[in-house]
Design a protein around this motif. Sequence first.
Motif, PDB file in Angstrom:
ATOM      1  N   ILE A  17     -47.814   4.685 -58.305  1.00  0.00           N
ATOM      2  CA  ILE A  17     -47.821   3.221 -58.289  1.00  0.00           C
ATOM      3  C   ILE A  17     -46.827   2.674 -59.314  1.00  0.00           C
ATOM      4  O   ILE A  17     -46.010   1.803 -59.019  1.00  0.00           O
ATOM      5  CB  ILE A  17     -49.242   2.678 -58.576  1.00  0.00           C
ATOM      6  CG1 ILE A  17     -50.182   3.014 -57.418  1.00  0.00           C
ATOM      7  CG2 ILE A  17     -49.213   1.168 -58.788  1.00  0.00           C
ATOM      8  CD1 ILE A  17     -51.651   2.769 -57.725  1.00  0.00           C
ATOM      9  N   ILE A  18     -46.886   3.227 -60.533  1.00  0.00           N
ATOM     10  CA  ILE A  18     -45.983   2.753 -61.598  1.00  0.00           C
ATOM     11  C   ILE A  18     -44.531   2.993 -61.213  1.00  0.00           C
ATOM     12  O   ILE A  18     -43.669   2.134 -61.409  1.00  0.00           O
ATOM     13  CB  ILE A  18     -46.343   3.439 -62.939  1.00  0.00           C
ATOM     14  CG1 ILE A  18     -47.710   2.960 -63.412  1.00  0.00           C
ATOM     15  CG2 ILE A  18     -45.283   3.140 -63.998  1.00  0.00           C
ATOM     16  CD1 ILE A  18     -48.258   3.714 -64.602  1.00  0.00           C
ATOM     17  N   PHE A  19     -44.237   4.154 -60.633  1.00  0.00           N
ATOM     18  CA  PHE A  19     -42.869   4.474 -60.253  1.00  0.00           C
ATOM     19  C   PHE A  19     -42.359   3.524 -59.157  1.00  0.00           C
ATOM     20  O   PHE A  19     -41.229   3.029 -59.227  1.00  0.00           O
ATOM     21  CB  PHE A  19     -42.772   5.926 -59.770  1.00  0.00           C
ATOM     22  CG  PHE A  19     -41.411   6.294 -59.268  1.00  0.00           C
ATOM     23  CD1 PHE A  19     -40.365   6.522 -60.162  1.00  0.00           C
ATOM     24  CD2 PHE A  19     -41.149   6.377 -57.909  1.00  0.00           C
ATOM     25  CE1 PHE A  19     -39.099   6.843 -59.701  1.00  0.00           C
ATOM     26  CE2 PHE A  19     -39.883   6.693 -57.441  1.00  0.00           C
ATOM     27  CZ  PHE A  19     -38.861   6.927 -58.338  1.00  0.00           C
ATOM     28  N   ASN A  20     -43.185   3.240 -58.147  1.00  0.00           N
ATOM     29  CA  ASN A  20     -42.760   2.381 -57.035  1.00  0.00           C
ATOM     30  C   ASN A  20     -42.562   0.928 -57.450  1.00  0.00           C
ATOM     31  O   ASN A  20     -41.769   0.209 -56.853  1.00  0.00           O
ATOM     32  CB  ASN A  20     -43.765   2.453 -55.887  1.00  0.00           C
ATOM     33  CG  ASN A  20     -43.653   3.746 -55.111  1.00  0.00           C
ATOM     34  OD1 ASN A  20     -42.583   4.326 -55.008  1.00  0.00           O
ATOM     35  ND2 ASN A  20     -44.764   4.222 -54.598  1.00  0.00           N
ATOM     36  N   ILE A  21     -43.273   0.485 -58.481  1.00  0.00           N
ATOM     37  CA  ILE A  21     -43.179  -0.914 -58.895  1.00  0.00           C
ATOM     38  C   ILE A  21     -42.234  -1.099 -60.081  1.00  0.00           C
ATOM     39  O   ILE A  21     -41.818  -2.211 -60.379  1.00  0.00           O
ATOM     40  CB  ILE A  21     -44.591  -1.459 -59.212  1.00  0.00           C
ATOM     41  CG1 ILE A  21     -45.457  -1.359 -57.952  1.00  0.00           C
ATOM     42  CG2 ILE A  21     -44.568  -2.899 -59.649  1.00  0.00           C
ATOM     43  CD1 ILE A  21     -46.892  -1.700 -58.169  1.00  0.00           C
ATOM     44  N   SER A  22     -41.831  -0.024 -60.732  1.00  0.00           N
ATOM     45  CA  SER A  22     -41.037  -0.127 -61.970  1.00  0.00           C
ATOM     46  C   SER A  22     -39.699  -0.855 -61.782  1.00  0.00           C
ATOM     47  O   SER A  22     -39.168  -1.415 -62.734  1.00  0.00           O
ATOM     48  CB  SER A  22     -40.800   1.258 -62.561  1.00  0.00           C
ATOM     49  OG  SER A  22     -40.027   2.026 -61.675  1.00  0.00           O
ATOM     50  N   HIS A  23     -39.150  -0.881 -60.571  1.00  0.00           N
ATOM     51  CA  HIS A  23     -37.883  -1.573 -60.341  1.00  0.00           C
ATOM     52  C   HIS A  23     -38.059  -3.093 -60.320  1.00  0.00           C
ATOM     53  O   HIS A  23     -37.108  -3.832 -60.548  1.00  0.00           O
ATOM     54  CB  HIS A  23     -37.252  -1.119 -59.019  1.00  0.00           C
ATOM     55  CG  HIS A  23     -36.974   0.344 -58.969  1.00  0.00           C
ATOM     56  ND1 HIS A  23     -36.025   0.949 -59.754  1.00  0.00           N
ATOM     57  CD2 HIS A  23     -37.547   1.330 -58.234  1.00  0.00           C
ATOM     58  CE1 HIS A  23     -36.010   2.244 -59.497  1.00  0.00           C
ATOM     59  NE2 HIS A  23     -36.929   2.503 -58.580  1.00  0.00           N
ATOM     60  N   PHE A  24     -39.268  -3.564 -60.045  1.00  0.00           N
ATOM     61  CA  PHE A  24     -39.518  -4.998 -59.883  1.00  0.00           C
ATOM     62  C   PHE A  24     -40.341  -5.598 -61.016  1.00  0.00           C
ATOM     63  O   PHE A  24     -40.260  -6.784 -61.276  1.00  0.00           O
ATOM     64  CB  PHE A  24     -40.244  -5.259 -58.554  1.00  0.00           C
ATOM     65  CG  PHE A  24     -39.429  -4.856 -57.373  1.00  0.00           C
ATOM     66  CD1 PHE A  24     -38.500  -5.725 -56.828  1.00  0.00           C
ATOM     67  CD2 PHE A  24     -39.576  -3.605 -56.807  1.00  0.00           C
ATOM     68  CE1 PHE A  24     -37.741  -5.355 -55.751  1.00  0.00           C
ATOM     69  CE2 PHE A  24     -38.819  -3.230 -55.716  1.00  0.00           C
ATOM     70  CZ  PHE A  24     -37.885  -4.098 -55.184  1.00  0.00           C
ATOM     71  N   GLY A  25     -41.182  -4.781 -61.647  1.00  0.00           N
ATOM     72  CA  GLY A  25     -42.046  -5.317 -62.683  1.00  0.00           C
ATOM     73  C   GLY A  25     -42.248  -4.336 -63.818  1.00  0.00           C
ATOM     74  O   GLY A  25     -41.891  -3.167 -63.731  1.00  0.00           O
ATOM     75  N   VAL A  26     -42.847  -4.842 -64.892  1.00  0.00           N
ATOM     76  CA  VAL A  26     -43.082  -4.054 -66.094  1.00  0.00           C
ATOM     77  C   VAL A  26     -44.594  -3.926 -66.277  1.00  0.00           C
ATOM     78  O   VAL A  26     -45.333  -4.909 -66.180  1.00  0.00           O
ATOM     79  CB  VAL A  26     -42.464  -4.747 -67.328  1.00  0.00           C
ATOM     80  CG1 VAL A  26     -42.741  -3.969 -68.587  1.00  0.00           C
ATOM     81  CG2 VAL A  26     -40.976  -4.948 -67.122  1.00  0.00           C
ATOM     82  N   LEU A  27     -45.042  -2.714 -66.574  1.00  0.00           N
ATOM     83  CA  LEU A  27     -46.453  -2.469 -66.841  1.00  0.00           C
ATOM     84  C   LEU A  27     -46.790  -3.036 -68.214  1.00  0.00           C
ATOM     85  O   LEU A  27     -46.141  -2.707 -69.207  1.00  0.00           O
ATOM     86  CB  LEU A  27     -46.744  -0.967 -66.789  1.00  0.00           C
ATOM     87  CG  LEU A  27     -48.194  -0.544 -66.966  1.00  0.00           C
ATOM     88  CD1 LEU A  27     -49.026  -1.031 -65.786  1.00  0.00           C
ATOM     89  CD2 LEU A  27     -48.298   0.959 -67.082  1.00  0.00           C
ATOM     90  N   THR A  28     -47.781  -3.904 -68.295  1.00  0.00           N
ATOM     91  CA  THR A  28     -48.099  -4.559 -69.564  1.00  0.00           C
ATOM     92  C   THR A  28     -49.235  -3.890 -70.320  1.00  0.00           C
ATOM     93  O   THR A  28     -49.439  -4.187 -71.481  1.00  0.00           O
ATOM     94  CB  THR A  28     -48.481  -6.041 -69.338  1.00  0.00           C
ATOM     95  OG1 THR A  28     -49.589  -6.097 -68.458  1.00  0.00           O
ATOM     96  CG2 THR A  28     -47.315  -6.815 -68.780  1.00  0.00           C
ATOM     97  N   ASN A  29     -49.967  -3.015 -69.674  1.00  0.00           N
ATOM     98  CA  ASN A  29     -51.060  -2.329 -70.361  1.00  0.00           C
ATOM     99  C   ASN A  29     -51.078  -0.865 -69.974  1.00  0.00           C
ATOM    100  O   ASN A  29     -50.488  -0.464 -68.980  1.00  0.00           O
ATOM    101  CB  ASN A  29     -52.406  -2.988 -70.015  1.00  0.00           C
ATOM    102  CG  ASN A  29     -52.790  -2.773 -68.564  1.00  0.00           C
ATOM    103  OD1 ASN A  29     -51.925  -2.688 -67.703  1.00  0.00           O
ATOM    104  ND2 ASN A  29     -54.077  -2.698 -68.300  1.00  0.00           N
ATOM    105  N   SER A  30     -51.756  -0.067 -70.770  1.00  0.00           N
ATOM    106  CA  SER A  30     -51.941   1.324 -70.371  1.00  0.00           C
ATOM    107  C   SER A  30     -53.113   1.363 -69.400  1.00  0.00           C
ATOM    108  O   SER A  30     -54.023   0.533 -69.488  1.00  0.00           O
ATOM    109  CB  SER A  30     -52.234   2.195 -71.599  1.00  0.00           C
ATOM    110  OG  SER A  30     -53.386   1.728 -72.250  1.00  0.00           O
TER     111      SER A  30
END
Length: 184
Positions: free
Chosen positions: A150-163
């Motif tokens: 999930i993190i890899f697929n969304i990393s181009h569009f958004g930033v993960l704000t929490n662990s």
Amino acid sequence: MKTNYKINNFITNNIIKLIDINSVYLGIFKKKDCILKCKILNLDLVEIGTKNNLSICKIIKYKKFLYLESKKNNKIKNLISKNNKIINLKKVKKNKEIKLHLFTSNNDYFNKINFIKKFLNNNLCVKVTLIIKGREILKSKIIKNNIDKIIFNISHFGVLTNSPNILNKNIFLNFRPKNVKKKK
């Protein structure tokens, strides 16, 4: 809105700055002369305000004057309420939530990822919830692989704000759009 305007003989000052129906300044006159002009024109002398012992008066029908004043005040109220609504809409930042299960089929998974990308492109924050049912909690490798995917697929569009945090067999991931700066 001022409700009690002085008209005709109820005006107290003897020197009057006069304005006609079309809001054109006519000059300074005595009260008696202004009242005579109004009687000739079959209109009223309405005191709009006072300044330095001068009454500022307008030649107009009193009912029409009240109507125009109420109309002006309603316009102002509407503009103020619209501006407040616009400001409130700008302050509200919406969060969208997408729920995924541990064993979601590839087609459903990619549809939900596309929704997340669409929300992030519209500058909305997205909360992704990975729901774990029953004994799925024991499959920690699969859970970790799904989170990384999930993190890899969304990393181009958004930033993960929490662990990723686990609460009651749910894992929450919060994403914000990449182009929006984080507040300090």
